[in-house]
Design a protein around this motif. Structure first.
Motif: not given
Length: 366
Positions: A172-178, A217-220, A229-230
């Motif tokens: 979740p932190e990684l996806v948020g930063r990306m 899981a990443i896509t979800d 968030s957006y």
């Protein structure tokens, strides 16, 4: 990705290297139908732009109607570091190829296809992340740039190019930063595209070494954060292996800000949905399909308050508990040997499965 509805030809160099200008010129002159003209799509890397650019000029000099579109969608390297070279081309290029290929297959002119390809490229943002740099076969393995265990590099290019940062992050932190790098308009170094369309396309691309389970899981996670968030609910979701970095242990996220093509149709979405059986292409998932819930229900009824008849059996609870606990401890102790044998004759999961079951069962008995 060569085939109906996508590319007519592809010219490749050696691994992570551009082809020569002569290879590209030969491809244009002898490997594709030139009757209606040729569109050359190039990812923005210096060697590729030089080789393809020279080949295009030679083809024009020979009388072929050729146009070239350069795709640079990567936000991993911002304006300051990118300088005059600009953004690198990564997985977003696949969407340019699909849209342009479908439009060409529909019989539209070279000018229209090139216009829509450039429009698509101008509305793309992508960023990648990986747990490790890939090893090119035949080359010495360098330990200098290796990542530490649990560390991820954000912004890494598909040819092992350095990213923007390294950090120890959970998903979740990684996806948020990306996503912040893709969408934060206050980040003037990376705010290349204002993703403000009512229609946004999401591409989650496997760099080669991510399993289908992990990619799901990443896509979800990406879809969930885009919504929360957006307030972005992608109208099309593409998730799969579209552009790899050999067996790269990572993924990239691409967002396409869908805009009007201004050619009287078809739309970008219709072009993405157009059928293609090319290897490496998987059809987009529609928003309604992604959000659909399982509505299946059981129709049989379960009788409540059923009478439970006593069996008449008696059990020594203390003795049974002692015997069962002893047996479970022996199962746990035997796990390494069971795993070793199962690795030889099976898939190696029998021992750990038995151990986990024994540990869970043992807890309430002790």
């Amino acid at each position: 990705m060569v085939g109906p509805g996508l590319l007519s030809g592809a010219v490749a160099g050696t691994i992570f290297a551009s082809p020569s200008a002569e290879q590209v010129r030969t491809g244009i002159a002898t490997r594709v139908d030139r009757e209606k003209g040729v569109l050359v799509v190039v990812m923005n890397y210096t060697g590729d732009v030089l080789s393809f650019g020279m080949a295009v000029e030679k083809a024009k000099a020979a009388g072929t109607d050729v146009q070239m579109v350069v795709v640079g969608d990567d936000v991993g390297v911002g304006r300051a570091k990118g300088g005059k070279v600009g953004r690198r081309g990564i997985a977003g290029t696949v969407l340019v190829l699909k849209i342009a290929g479908a439009l060409a297959a529909a019989g539209r002119s070279l000018e229209e296809v090139a216009k829509v390809a450039r429009l698509t490229a101008d509305n793309l943002v992508s960023v990648g992340a990986s747990l490790e740099h890939v090893h090119v076969p035949g080359r010495a393995v360098s330990q200098e740039d290796s990542l530490k265990a649990g560390e991820v590099e954000i912004g890494m290019g598909i040819h092992n190019e350095v990213g923007s940062s390294r950090a120890e992050l959970d998903l979740p932190e990684l996806v948020g930063r990306m996503l912040a790098q893709l969408l934060d308009q206050n980040d003037k170094d990376r705010a290349f595209v204002n993703v403000n369309s009512n229609e946004v396309v999401l591409l989650v691309n496997n760099l080669g070494g991510v399993s289908a389970l992990e990619l799901g899981a990443i896509t979800d996670e990406v879809v969930t954060q885009l919504s929360k968030s957006y307030n972005i609910q992608p109208v099309r979701i593409l998730s799969g292996t579209y552009m790899t970095s050999l067996n790269g242990l990572g993924f990239s996220i691409t967002l396409l800000n869908v805009v009007n093509t201004d050619i009287g149709g078809p739309s970008m979405i219709e072009l993405l949905d157009a059928p293609s059986e090319v290897t490496g292409w998987a059809a987009p998932i529609q928003k309604t399909t992604w959000e659909a819930k399982n509505t299946a229900v059981r129709t049989d009824t379960v009788k409540e308050n059923q009478e439970i008849k006593p069996s008449g059996l008696t059990v020594d609870v203390s003795g049974a508990s002692t015997a069962l606990t002893t047996g479970l401890k022996k199962v746990i102790a035997a796990e390494p040997e069971i795993t070793r044998y199962d690795t030889v004759v099976g898939d190696g999961d029998c021992g750990i499965g038995l151990k986990r079951g024994a540990e869970v069962t043992e807890i309430p008995l002790l």
